[in-house]
Design an enzyme around this catalytic site. Sequence first.
Site, short mmCIF file in Angstrom:
data_model
loop_
_atom_site.label_atom_id
_atom_site.label_comp_id
_atom_site.label_asym_id
_atom_site.label_seq_id
_atom_site.Cartn_x
_atom_site.Cartn_y
_atom_site.Cartn_z
N GLU A 155 23.85 37.28 88.80
CA GLU A 155 25.31 37.17 89.72
C GLU A 155 26.29 36.94 88.53
OE1 GLU A 155 24.24 34.34 93.07
OE2 GLU A 155 24.14 32.79 91.31
N GLU A 187 27.41 27.72 88.23
CA GLU A 187 28.16 26.44 88.77
C GLU A 187 27.15 25.41 87.86
OE1 GLU A 187 27.72 26.91 93.02
OE2 GLU A 187 29.28 28.53 92.82
N GLY A 231 25.30 32.66 98.81
CA GLY A 231 25.69 31.57 98.93
C GLY A 231 26.41 31.91 100.49
N GLY A 232 27.61 31.90 100.07
CA GLY A 232 28.69 31.79 101.88
C GLY A 232 28.03 31.87 103.10
N GLY A 259 31.77 33.89 95.56
CA GLY A 259 32.10 33.45 95.97
C GLY A 259 33.68 33.09 95.93
N HIS A 310 22.38 28.61 87.80
CA HIS A 310 22.62 29.05 88.10
C HIS A 310 24.43 28.58 87.37
CE1 HIS A 310 26.18 29.56 91.37
NE2 HIS A 310 25.30 29.69 91.90
N ASN A 320 21.52 29.99 99.17
CA ASN A 320 21.79 29.18 98.58
C ASN A 320 22.57 28.34 99.53
OD1 ASN A 320 22.99 27.42 96.79
ND2 ASN A 320 23.20 28.75 95.15
N TRP A 321 23.19 27.31 100.08
CA TRP A 321 23.63 26.53 100.12
C TRP A 321 24.45 25.66 99.64
CZ3 TRP A 321 20.69 24.39 105.54
CH2 TRP A 321 19.84 25.27 106.04
N LYS A 322 23.95 25.40 98.62
CA LYS A 322 25.30 24.24 97.79
C LYS A 322 25.53 23.23 98.14
CE LYS A 322 27.47 29.48 95.85
NZ LYS A 322 28.38 30.14 95.18
N SER A 340 29.07 36.82 96.00
CA SER A 340 29.47 37.34 97.53
C SER A 340 29.04 38.76 98.76
CB SER A 340 30.91 38.93 96.92
OG SER A 340 31.76 37.40 96.37
P1 PGA Z 1 28.29 33.91 96.71
O1 PGA Z 1 28.08 32.36 95.97
O2 PGA Z 1 27.83 34.65 98.05
O3 PGA Z 1 29.10 32.51 97.86
O4 PGA Z 1 29.95 34.46 95.77
C1 PGA Z 1 26.29 32.93 95.52
C2 PGA Z 1 25.67 31.99 94.84
O5 PGA Z 1 26.64 31.24 94.21
O6 PGA Z 1 24.73 32.02 95.08
#
Ligand code: PGA
Length: 253
Positions: free
Chosen positions: A169, A99, A236-237, A175, A97, A9-11, A215
């Site tokens: 999640e 966010e 994500g990251g 994050g 998600h 997930n590049w966001k 994470s």
């Molecule tokens: P993260 O993000 O791996 O940076 O914690 C995961 C996500 O939000 O899908």
Amino acid sequence: MRQKIVAGNWKMNKTMAEAQALAAELVGMVSSEVNTNTSVVLCVPFPYLPVIKYQLGKSSIKVGAQNCSEHEWGAYTGEVSALMLKSMEIPYVILGHSERRQYFGEDGKLLAKKIDKALTATLTPIFCCGEPLEVREAGNHEKLVKQQVEEALFHLSDADLKKIVIAYEPVWAIGTGKTATAQQAQEMHAVIRKQLASKYGEAAAQEISILYGGSVNAKNAHELFSCADVDGGLVGGASLKSREFVDVIKVMK
Ligand code: PGA
């Protein structure tokens, strides 16, 4: 057998040039280093979708969006519909998600509509659920996650449920560098699977891929992905760095 999936997930990250460089690195590394039946998906920002899709070409890596509208077409400035994604042959879309829930007020009722639009367009939704820290600390995480699953998915027919991928999640792990332990992840994945079984039957529940997100990195992926009910990850990251992401993918056997 359940499909194993590692989705990045590049966001809202990367310039176009950086995105293309990362995709190019991943195509090369995945073709030379990765030898699994795991589906690898890159969920990239909307404007990059056609370019990255073209770039992935015949590679085994698939592309996905990070959201879609609850509407089909029309006067919704700034929105992107599931049918538009379909018309670009984008196979996956992340929905719900945390966010989006937190910053854009998305709730279960809205997500149920988005899920329907995605399925009508024959996209595979990666439906996210997970509890904030205060909910876990109060011991209400199972209750909340079950409610999120019920609100967004339980109107689906047996046939449609099978088309969904779920990502658990925990919000406190996203994050933050703080992952759920393998035990916490397994417990929640089992709770979700049991809930699906209670409504759709054990056989259907056994067919649904449930990914862990929060994470995930090359160091902790092995422990998390070894859990019986964890079918891969939403990353994500760590998906923003080719070496790290490929090392996460390589954990899947
Ligand atoms: P993260 O993000 O791996 O940076 O914690 C995961 C996500 O939000 O899908």
